[in-house]
Design a protein around this motif. Structure first.
Motif, PDB file in Angstrom:
ATOM      1  N   PRO A  52       0.791  -1.237   0.000  1.00  0.00           N
ATOM      2  CA  PRO A  52       0.000   0.000   0.000  1.00  0.00           C
ATOM      3  C   PRO A  52       0.820   1.282   0.000  1.00  0.00           C
ATOM      4  O   PRO A  52       0.462   2.253  -0.667  1.00  0.00           O
ATOM      5  N   MET A  53       1.938   1.293   0.746  1.00  0.00           N
ATOM      6  CA  MET A  53       2.731   2.512   0.829  1.00  0.00           C
ATOM      7  C   MET A  53       3.685   2.661  -0.355  1.00  0.00           C
ATOM      8  O   MET A  53       3.764   3.722  -0.971  1.00  0.00           O
ATOM      9  N   ARG A  54       4.392   1.592  -0.678  1.00  0.00           N
ATOM     10  CA  ARG A  54       5.413   1.686  -1.725  1.00  0.00           C
ATOM     11  C   ARG A  54       4.809   1.966  -3.094  1.00  0.00           C
ATOM     12  O   ARG A  54       5.446   2.597  -3.944  1.00  0.00           O
ATOM     13  N   THR A  55       3.576   1.521  -3.320  1.00  0.00           N
ATOM     14  CA  THR A  55       2.969   1.680  -4.647  1.00  0.00           C
ATOM     15  C   THR A  55       2.058   2.897  -4.749  1.00  0.00           C
ATOM     16  O   THR A  55       1.367   3.062  -5.757  1.00  0.00           O
ATOM     17  N   ARG A  56       2.058   3.741  -3.744  1.00  0.00           N
ATOM     18  CA  ARG A  56       1.167   4.921  -3.777  1.00  0.00           C
ATOM     19  C   ARG A  56       1.366   5.770  -5.032  1.00  0.00           C
ATOM     20  O   ARG A  56       0.374   6.130  -5.703  1.00  0.00           O
ATOM     21  N   PRO A  57       2.597   6.138  -5.417  1.00  0.00           N
ATOM     22  CA  PRO A  57       2.747   6.946  -6.637  1.00  0.00           C
ATOM     23  C   PRO A  57       2.251   6.224  -7.892  1.00  0.00           C
ATOM     24  O   PRO A  57       1.674   6.856  -8.778  1.00  0.00           O
ATOM     25  N   ASN A  58       2.458   4.906  -7.933  1.00  0.00           N
ATOM     26  CA  ASN A  58       2.039   4.147  -9.105  1.00  0.00           C
ATOM     27  C   ASN A  58       0.533   4.174  -9.278  1.00  0.00           C
ATOM     28  O   ASN A  58       0.014   4.475 -10.353  1.00  0.00           O
ATOM     29  N   ARG A  59      -0.181   3.836  -8.210  1.00  0.00           N
ATOM     30  CA  ARG A  59      -1.634   3.761  -8.362  1.00  0.00           C
ATOM     31  C   ARG A  59      -2.249   5.150  -8.508  1.00  0.00           C
ATOM     32  O   ARG A  59      -3.278   5.305  -9.172  1.00  0.00           O
ATOM     33  N   ALA A  60      -1.614   6.169  -7.911  1.00  0.00           N
ATOM     34  CA  ALA A  60      -2.114   7.526  -8.110  1.00  0.00           C
ATOM     35  C   ALA A  60      -2.018   7.915  -9.580  1.00  0.00           C
ATOM     36  O   ALA A  60      -2.953   8.495 -10.156  1.00  0.00           O
ATOM     37  N   ALA A  64      -5.227   8.566 -12.045  1.00  0.00           N
ATOM     38  CA  ALA A  64      -5.300   9.930 -12.575  1.00  0.00           C
ATOM     39  C   ALA A  64      -5.412   9.926 -14.089  1.00  0.00           C
ATOM     40  O   ALA A  64      -6.251  10.642 -14.662  1.00  0.00           O
ATOM     41  N   ARG A  65      -4.567   9.138 -14.753  1.00  0.00           N
ATOM     42  CA  ARG A  65      -4.607   9.123 -16.213  1.00  0.00           C
ATOM     43  C   ARG A  65      -5.929   8.557 -16.719  1.00  0.00           C
ATOM     44  O   ARG A  65      -6.492   9.048 -17.707  1.00  0.00           O
ATOM     45  N   ALA A  66      -6.457   7.524 -16.047  1.00  0.00           N
ATOM     46  CA  ALA A  66      -7.734   6.946 -16.471  1.00  0.00           C
ATOM     47  C   ALA A  66      -8.876   7.938 -16.287  1.00  0.00           C
ATOM     48  O   ALA A  66      -9.728   8.086 -17.181  1.00  0.00           O
ATOM     49  N   SER A 247       1.971  15.638 -14.805  1.00  0.00           N
ATOM     50  CA  SER A 247       1.552  14.956 -13.579  1.00  0.00           C
ATOM     51  C   SER A 247       1.219  15.972 -12.488  1.00  0.00           C
ATOM     52  O   SER A 247       0.352  15.720 -11.648  1.00  0.00           O
ATOM     53  N   THR A 248       1.878  17.123 -12.518  1.00  0.00           N
ATOM     54  CA  THR A 248       1.544  18.192 -11.570  1.00  0.00           C
ATOM     55  C   THR A 248       0.155  18.746 -11.844  1.00  0.00           C
ATOM     56  O   THR A 248      -0.621  19.026 -10.918  1.00  0.00           O
ATOM     57  N   ASP A 249      -0.179  18.909 -13.132  1.00  0.00           N
ATOM     58  CA  ASP A 249      -1.523  19.347 -13.498  1.00  0.00           C
ATOM     59  C   ASP A 249      -2.569  18.348 -13.004  1.00  0.00           C
ATOM     60  O   ASP A 249      -3.641  18.732 -12.513  1.00  0.00           O
ATOM     61  N   LEU A 250      -2.272  17.055 -13.177  1.00  0.00           N
ATOM     62  CA  LEU A 250      -3.199  16.015 -12.727  1.00  0.00           C
ATOM     63  C   LEU A 250      -3.380  16.072 -11.215  1.00  0.00           C
ATOM     64  O   LEU A 250      -4.478  15.857 -10.703  1.00  0.00           O
ATOM     65  N   HIS A 251      -2.297  16.365 -10.517  1.00  0.00           N
ATOM     66  CA  HIS A 251      -2.402  16.518  -9.057  1.00  0.00           C
ATOM     67  C   HIS A 251      -3.357  17.659  -8.711  1.00  0.00           C
ATOM     68  O   HIS A 251      -4.246  17.508  -7.859  1.00  0.00           O
ATOM     69  N   GLU A 252      -3.164  18.802  -9.364  1.00  0.00           N
ATOM     70  CA  GLU A 252      -4.014  19.955  -9.073  1.00  0.00           C
ATOM     71  C   GLU A 252      -5.471  19.681  -9.433  1.00  0.00           C
ATOM     72  O   GLU A 252      -6.384  20.172  -8.759  1.00  0.00           O
ATOM     73  N   GLY A 261      -1.830  12.550   1.260  1.00  0.00           N
ATOM     74  CA  GLY A 261      -0.534  12.552   0.597  1.00  0.00           C
ATOM     75  C   GLY A 261      -0.489  11.814  -0.721  1.00  0.00           C
ATOM     76  O   GLY A 261       0.570  11.753  -1.363  1.00  0.00           O
ATOM     77  N   LEU A 262      -1.600  11.247  -1.158  1.00  0.00           N
ATOM     78  CA  LEU A 262      -1.621  10.536  -2.437  1.00  0.00           C
ATOM     79  C   LEU A 262      -1.441  11.535  -3.572  1.00  0.00           C
ATOM     80  O   LEU A 262      -2.126  12.558  -3.625  1.00  0.00           O
ATOM     81  N   SER A 263      -0.518  11.250  -4.492  1.00  0.00           N
ATOM     82  CA  SER A 263      -0.228  12.198  -5.569  1.00  0.00           C
ATOM     83  C   SER A 263       0.413  11.483  -6.751  1.00  0.00           C
ATOM     84  O   SER A 263       1.240  10.582  -6.573  1.00  0.00           O
ATOM     85  N   PRO A 264       0.065  11.905  -7.982  1.00  0.00           N
ATOM     86  CA  PRO A 264       0.678  11.318  -9.172  1.00  0.00           C
ATOM     87  C   PRO A 264       1.932  12.050  -9.636  1.00  0.00           C
ATOM     88  O   PRO A 264       2.506  11.685 -10.677  1.00  0.00           O
ATOM     89  N   VAL A 265       2.381  13.072  -8.912  1.00  0.00           N
ATOM     90  CA  VAL A 265       3.518  13.875  -9.361  1.00  0.00           C
ATOM     91  C   VAL A 265       4.753  12.984  -9.527  1.00  0.00           C
ATOM     92  O   VAL A 265       5.106  12.208  -8.636  1.00  0.00           O
ATOM     93  N   GLY A 266       5.382  13.124 -10.700  1.00  0.00           N
ATOM     94  CA  GLY A 266       6.515  12.289 -11.045  1.00  0.00           C
ATOM     95  C   GLY A 266       6.132  11.096 -11.886  1.00  0.00           C
ATOM     96  O   GLY A 266       7.000  10.399 -12.426  1.00  0.00           O
ATOM     97  N   GLY A 267       4.825  10.863 -12.017  1.00  0.00           N
ATOM     98  CA  GLY A 267       4.342   9.783 -12.867  1.00  0.00           C
ATOM     99  C   GLY A 267       4.164  10.246 -14.302  1.00  0.00           C
ATOM    100  O   GLY A 267       4.777  11.222 -14.742  1.00  0.00           O
ATOM    101  N   GLU A 268       3.294   9.566 -15.020  1.00  0.00           N
ATOM    102  CA  GLU A 268       3.116   9.862 -16.438  1.00  0.00           C
ATOM    103  C   GLU A 268       2.411  11.204 -16.666  1.00  0.00           C
ATOM    104  O   GLU A 268       1.523  11.594 -15.904  1.00  0.00           O
TER     105      GLU A 268
END
Length: 283
Positions: A52-60, A64-66, A247-252, A261-268
């Motif tokens: 759950p913790m290590r994969t937080r950026p991945n699943r975010a 987000a993209r979906a 990914s920052t736009d997706l976060h916003e 703290g869930l966030s996609p920043v740094g992802g696709e």
């Protein structure tokens, strides 16, 4: 049962379900149907790639993209939706309405998914068209989708999520060029991953591990793109309006009000590209 699911497609479906199980509400995407289709054993949450913790950026990043592409589809008013590299996507099961969906993927995955949907009573052949395409043999996704009933005279939304890193830039351009030949008003949404050194420092170890894991599983990353490279590819293949959603736009857009703290920043990132009045040849 025919064929077998791609391991990356199953993992994506499980991350989408995990979001609804371990992350705080409101959820960016509500999707447990992919978990049902995957048919994994009850201990799936104990898998190392489901931590759950290590994969937080991945699943975010995944949810987000979906969510972004589905919001784009609904806002467009298009009644045709093509999903390239569909995997265990569940849009037609979660959204009722007039949109006809053409899911494009490799033959083994499509055969397996068809069997699962029939078993579960989730296949609506009037709305969902499973389109097997052998990309390694040089088959055209557009030609196969047309055979399945896609109307190229009407606008469509085409998505290609989590795919470009596994393709050469030539293969990416070929797929984009086919989408750019669709009717004016059609929209292409594709995700891309930036070079690892462009990611925030705290995310780089996760990406490096993912890259090593992809290579070890036989799915090496072939194309990591900068925003300029991604947008230039879209323009060079015939799209007129081209925008990058970082990914920052997706976060916003989807995560700014969260407190977990869930966030996609740094992802696709995403590129949203529109077909103008004059179409180009599919090449």
């Amino acid at each position: 049962m025919s064929g077998e699911p791609d391991s990356t497609a199953v993992r994506t479906a499980l991350w989408r379900a995990l979001h609804t199980l371990v992350d705080d509400a409101p959820h960016v995407l509500e999707d447990r149907i992919g978990l049902e289709i995957a048919g994994v054993d009850q201990g799936w949450q104990t898998r190392p790639d489901m931590d759950p913790m290590r994969t937080r950026p991945n699943r975010a990043s995944i949810v987000a993209r979906a969510r972004a592409v589905e919001d784009t589809l609904i806002a467009s008013g298009a009644c045709q939706y093509v999903v390239l590299g569909a995997g265990l996507d569940t849009f037609p099961q979660r959204h009722k309405g007039p949109v006809r969906v053409f899911e494009v993927d490799e033959p083994a995955t499509q055969a397996w998914k068809r069997d699962r949907l029939v078993q579960l009573g989730l296949l609506d052949p009037e709305r969902l068209h499973l389109v097997p395409v052998d990309f390694e043999a040089g088959e055209s996704w557009l030609a196969k989708a047309v055979e399945a009933g896609l109307d190229t005279a009407e606008p469509a939304v085409v998505s290609m999520l989590g795919v470009t890193m596994y393709l050469t830039q030539e293969a990416i351009s070929t797929s984009l060029r086919q989408a750019a030949s669709l009717a004016a008003g059609s929209i292409m949404v594709f995700s891309y991953s930036r070079p690892i050194e462009m990611a925030p420092p705290e995310v780089r170890p996760i990406l490096e591990g993912a890259a090593k894991g992809a290579a070890a599983s036989g799915h090496p990353w072939l194309s990591l793109l900068t925003p300029d490279q991604a947008t230039n590819m879209a323009r060079d293949t015939g799209f007129t309006g081209v925008d990058v959603i970082t990914s920052t736009d997706l976060h916003e857009r989807y995560f700014a009000e969260r407190h977990d703290g869930l966030s996609p920043v740094g992802g696709e990132d995403l590129v949203i590209a529109t077909v103008g009045r004059h179409r180009v040849g599919s090449g």
